[in-house]
Write a protein that holds these residues in place. Structure first.
Motif, PDB file in Angstrom:
ATOM      1  N   UNK A 140     -14.371 -57.982  -4.944  1.00 16.53           N
ATOM      2  CA  UNK A 140     -13.139 -58.602  -4.420  1.00 16.53           C
ATOM      3  C   UNK A 140     -12.137 -57.370  -4.457  1.00 16.53           C
ATOM      4  N   UNK A 141     -11.932 -56.739  -5.531  1.00 18.57           N
ATOM      5  CA  UNK A 141     -11.056 -55.579  -5.415  1.00 18.57           C
ATOM      6  C   UNK A 141     -11.193 -54.756  -4.322  1.00 18.57           C
ATOM      7  N   UNK A 183      -9.150 -52.192   0.645  1.00 16.31           N
ATOM      8  CA  UNK A 183      -9.597 -51.793   2.029  1.00 16.31           C
ATOM      9  C   UNK A 183      -8.243 -52.251   2.841  1.00 16.31           C
ATOM     10  N   UNK A 184      -7.251 -52.720   2.378  1.00 19.33           N
ATOM     11  CA  UNK A 184      -5.917 -52.954   3.005  1.00 19.33           C
ATOM     12  C   UNK A 184      -4.963 -52.252   2.357  1.00 19.33           C
ATOM     13  N   UNK A 185      -5.248 -51.058   1.384  1.00 22.96           N
ATOM     14  CA  UNK A 185      -4.196 -50.546   0.916  1.00 22.96           C
ATOM     15  C   UNK A 185      -3.325 -51.307  -0.209  1.00 22.96           C
ATOM     16  N   UNK A 186      -4.161 -52.324  -0.808  1.00 20.24           N
ATOM     17  CA  UNK A 186      -3.200 -53.107  -1.655  1.00 20.24           C
ATOM     18  C   UNK A 186      -3.959 -53.024  -2.881  1.00 20.24           C
ATOM     19  N   UNK A 220      -9.664 -65.557  -3.384  1.00 24.29           N
ATOM     20  CA  UNK A 220      -8.950 -66.716  -2.678  1.00 24.29           C
ATOM     21  C   UNK A 220      -7.674 -65.954  -1.971  1.00 24.29           C
ATOM     22  N   UNK A 221      -6.966 -65.415  -2.935  1.00 23.77           N
ATOM     23  CA  UNK A 221      -5.589 -64.845  -2.380  1.00 23.77           C
ATOM     24  C   UNK A 221      -5.769 -63.813  -1.256  1.00 23.77           C
ATOM     25  N   UNK A 222      -6.630 -62.901  -1.276  1.00 24.29           N
ATOM     26  CA  UNK A 222      -7.029 -61.975  -0.313  1.00 24.29           C
ATOM     27  C   UNK A 222      -7.661 -62.717   0.996  1.00 24.29           C
ATOM     28  N   UNK A 235       0.927 -60.348  -8.855  1.00 23.12           N
ATOM     29  CA  UNK A 235       1.590 -59.823  -7.575  1.00 23.12           C
ATOM     30  C   UNK A 235       0.717 -58.804  -6.955  1.00 23.12           C
ATOM     31  N   UNK A 236       1.126 -58.333  -5.833  1.00 26.04           N
ATOM     32  CA  UNK A 236       0.492 -57.444  -4.978  1.00 26.04           C
ATOM     33  C   UNK A 236       1.262 -56.240  -4.454  1.00 26.04           C
ATOM     34  N   UNK A 237       0.850 -54.918  -4.891  1.00 25.44           N
ATOM     35  CA  UNK A 237       1.377 -53.746  -4.375  1.00 25.44           C
ATOM     36  C   UNK A 237       0.812 -53.062  -3.151  1.00 25.44           C
ATOM     37  N   UNK A 238       1.731 -52.640  -2.324  1.00 27.47           N
ATOM     38  CA  UNK A 238       1.126 -51.803  -1.198  1.00 27.47           C
ATOM     39  C   UNK A 238       0.910 -50.463  -1.773  1.00 27.47           C
TER      40      UNK A 238
END
Length: 444
Positions: A118-119, A124-127, A361-363, A258-261
């Motif tokens: 999952x990670x 892959x999206x830089x997150x 689920x979030x991604x 939370x999610x960081x860019x």
């Protein structure tokens, strides 16, 4: 010899251990003189060991056993390395491991690899997800026929009822909590605030936010092991089972993320209380996968005793701002800390599978640009909402067939989990409540 062991010459034995699908530690005891070998080459045991039932038995008709000759996998150390085991009397070290094929491929049935997969979708999206968990547990005197709160080492008296956010309740077990926090320091587990909770002898300890979700799951897995061990050293039990007492709330394991860019900015923060489009997409993904994920969030026969209306455990699929009756809560506070709180899981979950289900689920929602329904207001238990599965058998069926689950977990893990839980369901039907409690008290 490995540097950590060289600095701790009193350690005579090590344990190598991986988490099975139930989160139970499976592994071996090894003399310290063989530490270099296991640290470099890993160790071996059958793939089927990560797919045992709650009693530690093979799964009937599992293709991992006779069909494949019960083949070995190779288990290699995780990034964590050696750490002390402060709950044991003899100085000992634990080396967490995870399972691979001989050709180096990750074993898809290993729950830690499920989270790592999952990670990789985030990377892959830089997150980067940033996670923290709140772990509730009960301190229990299980020496007699009836479970009860242990007597306070200070007063010799037992609490007669709930004592939410009571300093006195914490102080009654001051030496236990002091030893527990000292042990967390030794094991580098970031335990933060402790509070007393609404159940009889129930407490909660929060983990600090961590920008490595694998490490956050490691921390939760190790913490559960540690709490149970330190409690036994003090002469009582600690249990993360979902519902040890019929008349008191159960134990949850709430997850904040939370999610960081790539620049380290929180992609949920729009400067206001409502959060960004990305936050809504993540919420939508979490809601869409929630019914299928029920088996991960409530994995045992006892788990569904906790998920009932009016019990502080969500039963409907919903989200809301600053509302603890909803399954997904968006906490208030500083916009830079805008985050999602996922409130469904019981304390009895496997942290790797739980975090894989939540973040997977979030991604998925972020990848799809999915939109959630309107956030609810008021009491979620009174609202007309889509419902979670209400029993274990329905949760197993949903996990097996849900399209969202197929996006998150490998087919082999889904198959193994379903076979495990159907076997447990079959044998649990012959047991009464007390017998079930005895099985779950120290294992989950």
């Amino acid at each position: 010899m490995h540097n950590w062991l060289r600095k701790n010459p009193s350690v005579r034995t090590i344990r190598v251990a991986a988490a099975d699908l139930n989160g139970v530690a499976r592994g071996k005891r090894i003399p310290t003189r063989f530490a270099d070998k296991v640290a470099i080459e890993g160790t071996r045991f059958p793939f089927s060991v990560l797919n045992l039932d709650i009693w530690g038995e093979d799964i009937d008709d599992s293709p991992l056993v006779f069909e494949q000759g019960d083949r070995d996998g190779v288990l290699r150390p995780t990034e964590r390395g050696f750490m002390p085991m402060p709950w044991l009397d003899a100085p000992s070290a634990l080396l967490p491991i995870w399972m691979f094929h001989d050709d180096g491929r990750p074993y898809a049935g290993d729950p830690r690899h499920a989270l790592d997969a999952v990670l990789q979708r985030f990377r892959a999206r830089g997150l980067t997800p940033v996670c923290a968990m709140e772990l509730e547990f009960f301190l229990i005197d299980d020496s007699g026929r009836k479970l009860q709160v242990p007597p306070s080492p200070r007063s010799g008296k037992r609490r007669k009822g709930a004592d939410t956010l009571s300093i006195r309740a914490l102080d009654q077990f001051d030496q236990f909590f002091t030893d527990l926090y000292d042990a967390c320091e030794e094991m580098d587990i970031p335990a933060d605030t402790a509070i007393s909770e609404a159940g009889l002898g129930q407490f909660e300890i929060n983990m600090m936010h961590c920008d490595d979700a694998l490490r956050a799951a490691d921390d939760a897995w190790l913490f559960k092991m540690l709490v149970r061990g330190v409690a036994r050293k003090h002469g009582f039990a600690a249990s993360f089972m979902a519902k040890p007492y019929a008349d008191y709330p159960g134990s949850g394991l709430h997850t904040h993320f939370s999610v960081l860019d790539a620049e380290g900015r929180n992609v949920f923060d729009n400067g206001g209380p409502e959060g960004t489009d990305t936050l809504r997409h993540a919420v939508a993904g979490c809601l869409a996968a929630m019914p299928g994920s029920a088996l991960v969030f409530a994995p045992h026969a006892n788990s569904f005793d906790r998920i009932v209306p009016g019990s502080h455990a969500p039963t409907g699929v919903s989200w809301a701002y600053e509302n603890r009756t909803s399954a997904i809560r968006i906490p208030s506070g500083s916009p830079v800390a805008r985050r999602i709180e996922h409130r469904v899981s019981g304390g009895d979950v496997n942290p790797y599978l739980m975090l894989a289900a939540v973040l997977g689920a979030a991604i998925g929602g972020i990848e799809d640009g999915a939109e959630p329904p309107a956030p609810i207001t008021g009491n979620a238990y009174d609202a007309d909402l889509p419902q979670m599965p209400t029993d274990w058998a329905s949760a197993i069926d949903a996990f097996e067939t849900d399209a969202q689950i197929a996006r998150i977990f490998a087919p082999e893990l889904i198959r193994n989990m379903v076979m495990t839980k159907r076997q447990e369901l079959h044998y649990m039907e012959d047991l009464d409540t007390d017998e079930r409690v005895e099985i779950y008290l120290d294992t989950v």
